[in-house]
Write a protein that holds these residues in place. Structure first.
Motif, PDB file in Angstrom:
ATOM      1  N   ASN A  81       0.798  -1.138  -0.172  1.00  0.00           N
ATOM      2  CA  ASN A  81       0.001  -0.051   0.006  1.00  0.00           C
ATOM      3  C   ASN A  81       0.598   0.999  -0.101  1.00  0.00           C
ATOM      4  O   ASN A  81       0.399   2.433   0.075  1.00  0.00           O
ATOM      5  CB  ASN A  81      -0.546  -0.232   0.594  1.00  0.00           C
ATOM      6  CG  ASN A  81      -0.536   0.208   2.529  1.00  0.00           C
ATOM      7  OD1 ASN A  81       1.290  -0.246   2.454  1.00  0.00           O
ATOM      8  ND2 ASN A  81      -1.319   0.229   4.164  1.00  0.00           N
ATOM      9  N   LYS A  82       2.470   1.425  -0.253  1.00  0.00           N
ATOM     10  CA  LYS A  82       3.093   2.186  -0.512  1.00  0.00           C
ATOM     11  C   LYS A  82       2.684   2.733  -1.927  1.00  0.00           C
ATOM     12  O   LYS A  82       2.176   2.737  -2.414  1.00  0.00           O
ATOM     13  CB  LYS A  82       4.500   2.135  -0.713  1.00  0.00           C
ATOM     14  CG  LYS A  82       5.441   3.127  -0.657  1.00  0.00           C
ATOM     15  CD  LYS A  82       6.551   2.534  -0.932  1.00  0.00           C
ATOM     16  CE  LYS A  82       7.416   3.699  -1.362  1.00  0.00           C
ATOM     17  NZ  LYS A  82       9.174   3.248  -1.533  1.00  0.00           N
ATOM     18  N   VAL A  83       2.588   4.911  -1.324  1.00  0.00           N
ATOM     19  CA  VAL A  83       2.059   5.516  -2.400  1.00  0.00           C
ATOM     20  C   VAL A  83       3.071   5.795  -3.156  1.00  0.00           C
ATOM     21  O   VAL A  83       4.069   6.043  -2.947  1.00  0.00           O
ATOM     22  CB  VAL A  83       1.756   6.693  -2.380  1.00  0.00           C
ATOM     23  CG1 VAL A  83       0.889   7.770  -3.247  1.00  0.00           C
ATOM     24  CG2 VAL A  83       0.080   6.303  -1.402  1.00  0.00           C
ATOM     25  N   ASP A  84       3.643   5.892  -5.020  1.00  0.00           N
ATOM     26  CA  ASP A  84       4.298   6.465  -5.683  1.00  0.00           C
ATOM     27  C   ASP A  84       3.562   7.588  -5.699  1.00  0.00           C
ATOM     28  O   ASP A  84       2.646   8.189  -6.520  1.00  0.00           O
ATOM     29  CB  ASP A  84       4.104   5.815  -6.888  1.00  0.00           C
ATOM     30  CG  ASP A  84       4.967   6.207  -7.811  1.00  0.00           C
ATOM     31  OD1 ASP A  84       6.022   7.497  -7.781  1.00  0.00           O
ATOM     32  OD2 ASP A  84       5.447   5.391  -8.654  1.00  0.00           O
ATOM     33  N   CYS A  85       4.478   9.100  -4.653  1.00  0.00           N
ATOM     34  CA  CYS A  85       3.755   9.780  -4.894  1.00  0.00           C
ATOM     35  C   CYS A  85       4.074  10.637  -5.863  1.00  0.00           C
ATOM     36  O   CYS A  85       3.384  12.377  -5.904  1.00  0.00           O
ATOM     37  CB  CYS A  85       5.060  10.767  -3.821  1.00  0.00           C
ATOM     38  SG  CYS A  85       5.045  10.006  -2.060  1.00  0.00           S
ATOM     39  N   LYS A  86       5.274  10.653  -7.007  1.00  0.00           N
ATOM     40  CA  LYS A  86       5.280  11.397  -8.424  1.00  0.00           C
ATOM     41  C   LYS A  86       3.906  10.769  -9.376  1.00  0.00           C
ATOM     42  O   LYS A  86       3.814  11.952  -9.883  1.00  0.00           O
ATOM     43  CB  LYS A  86       6.546  10.618  -8.805  1.00  0.00           C
ATOM     44  CG  LYS A  86       7.418  11.110  -8.241  1.00  0.00           C
ATOM     45  CD  LYS A  86       9.227  10.832  -8.558  1.00  0.00           C
ATOM     46  CE  LYS A  86      10.468  11.480  -8.627  1.00  0.00           C
ATOM     47  NZ  LYS A  86      11.683  11.069  -9.256  1.00  0.00           N
ATOM     48  N   ARG A  87       3.593   9.865  -9.122  1.00  0.00           N
ATOM     49  CA  ARG A  87       2.359   9.618  -9.904  1.00  0.00           C
ATOM     50  C   ARG A  87       0.959   9.730  -9.258  1.00  0.00           C
ATOM     51  O   ARG A  87      -0.218  10.117  -9.918  1.00  0.00           O
ATOM     52  CB  ARG A  87       2.161   8.046 -10.100  1.00  0.00           C
ATOM     53  CG  ARG A  87       3.878   7.300 -10.783  1.00  0.00           C
ATOM     54  CD  ARG A  87       3.135   5.604 -11.110  1.00  0.00           C
ATOM     55  NE  ARG A  87       2.372   5.370 -11.386  1.00  0.00           N
ATOM     56  CZ  ARG A  87       1.853   4.290 -11.843  1.00  0.00           C
ATOM     57  NH1 ARG A  87       2.989   3.313 -11.842  1.00  0.00           N
ATOM     58  NH2 ARG A  87       0.989   3.392 -12.817  1.00  0.00           N
ATOM     59  N   GLY A  88       1.244   9.862  -7.793  1.00  0.00           N
ATOM     60  CA  GLY A  88      -0.412  10.403  -7.281  1.00  0.00           C
ATOM     61  C   GLY A  88      -1.094   9.299  -6.882  1.00  0.00           C
ATOM     62  O   GLY A  88      -2.068   9.435  -6.144  1.00  0.00           O
ATOM     63  N   TYR A  89      -0.692   8.103  -6.503  1.00  0.00           N
ATOM     64  CA  TYR A  89      -1.526   6.938  -5.913  1.00  0.00           C
ATOM     65  C   TYR A  89      -0.870   5.600  -6.507  1.00  0.00           C
ATOM     66  O   TYR A  89       0.206   5.537  -6.043  1.00  0.00           O
ATOM     67  CB  TYR A  89      -2.712   6.757  -7.395  1.00  0.00           C
ATOM     68  CG  TYR A  89      -2.357   6.169  -8.719  1.00  0.00           C
ATOM     69  CD1 TYR A  89      -1.699   4.982  -9.182  1.00  0.00           C
ATOM     70  CD2 TYR A  89      -2.191   7.304  -9.543  1.00  0.00           C
ATOM     71  CE1 TYR A  89      -1.655   4.627  -9.890  1.00  0.00           C
ATOM     72  CE2 TYR A  89      -1.380   6.543 -10.733  1.00  0.00           C
ATOM     73  CZ  TYR A  89      -1.322   5.787 -10.933  1.00  0.00           C
ATOM     74  OH  TYR A  89      -0.439   6.256 -12.601  1.00  0.00           O
TER      75      TYR A  89
END
Length: 310
Positions: free
Chosen positions: A302-310
């Motif tokens: 459930n780690k978020v890819d902060c560059k992609r935004g989700y």
């Protein structure tokens, strides 16, 4: 990652406190409402568990932020995120809940609930044959966990399910997954449109007049984010019969202002952001699993890819 102090900020902090304290964890906890939270609470914390961030506070000391919701646009959309801070999100029964929410309105349409309600008021006996699910085509925007679960449930009932994603990569339970560059040509044949997209720079106002014009009296369901659609374009599409009805659970401003024309349109259904509610029990289960994985240096699904935004 060494997590000693955890700040939990939520309208349901009392319920979360009762559930977490049963676990007898070694970590130190503070439980606060959003109104009670202060800057010194954040300065004390290694980790923050919450639905959103207050813009006027300094979060630079926090190592990990865990969203109690599935969406993380409140943390990332049009904001600068420190990439050294880990961001995770809640994964639980959202897909199942959203699929059932969408299915309820699709069945309501196919079974002519509204028509028969009016006929009853008129005491008018006028038979009309309901339509079948296995004759319907639906396109789901977003093929992540929520979109996939919705596709599995709807396709399991016989619907022909298409998906739209950035990559167009094939996924189980979708007849075909289209890219954002190729989806328009398929829209005229769709009976229902479901939006599960997260809010990013790419999806803001994504559903606008050029897309709605391609529809042919289709039902539109938005369970993604309110800012993904142009409300003005949607209302025009309904009046022009490109869209037969709209089911809206999310809005750019919540609660929906009382003077918003969506309230009064007879073919718009409004629900107060309830299609995928985080229960205290599910929120705690996901948080505890994430904390365990983090402390044991295990993968974080459930780690978020902060560059992609989700």
């Amino acid at each position: 990652m060494n997590i000693n102090n955890i700040l939990v900020v939520s309208p349901m902090f009392i319920e979360l406190k009762a559930l977490i304290e049963k676990e007898k964890l070694h970590n130190n906890f503070r439980f606060k409402s959003e109104e009670e939270m202060l800057q010194n609470d954040i300065g004390w914390a290694d980790a923050l568990v919450t639905f959103n961030l207050k813009s006027d506070y300094d979060y630079s000391h926090v190592k990990w932020v865990h969203s109690l919701g599935a969406g993380v646009d409140r943390f990332l959309f049009q904001k600068d995120w420190n990439e050294e801070v880990l961001l995770t999100r809640t994964i639980c029964s959202f897909g199942q809940r959203i699929a059932e929410y969408c299915l309820s309105y699709i069945l309501k349409d196919l079974q002519f609930h509204e028509e028969f309600r009016v006929l009853k008021q008129q005491k008018n006996w006028l038979p009309k044959t309901p339509k079948l699910l296995n004759k319907q085509k639906v396109i789901i925007y977003g093929t992540g966990e929520i979109g996939q679960t919705t596709a599995r449930i709807l396709s399991g009932l016989g619907m022909e399910v298409y998906g739209v994603s950035l990559s167009g990569r094939a996924k189980e339970d979708f007849k075909e997954v289209l890219t954002v560059d190729s989806h328009l040509s398929h829209l005229k044949e769709m009976n229902y449109i479901i939006n599960t997209l997260p809010l990013t720079e790419q999806t803001a106002s994504f559903f606008n007049e050029p897309i709605f014009k391609q529809l042919s009296n289709a039902g539109f369901i938005n369970v993604g984010r309110g800012a993904s659609i142009s409300e003005e374009a949607l209302l025009k599409a309904i009046d022009d019969n490109h869209v037969s009805f709209a089911v809206l659970d999310v809005f750019p401003q919540e609660p929906l202002p009382k003077d918003n024309p969506l309230w009064n349109h007879p073919r718009v259904y409004v629900t107060p952001h309830i299609s995928a509610v985080t229960t205290p029990e599910e929120g705690v289960v996901c948080f505890l699993e994430t904390l365990k994985n983090l402390e044991e240096n295990k993968p974080l699904p459930n780690k978020v890819d902060c560059k992609r935004g989700y």
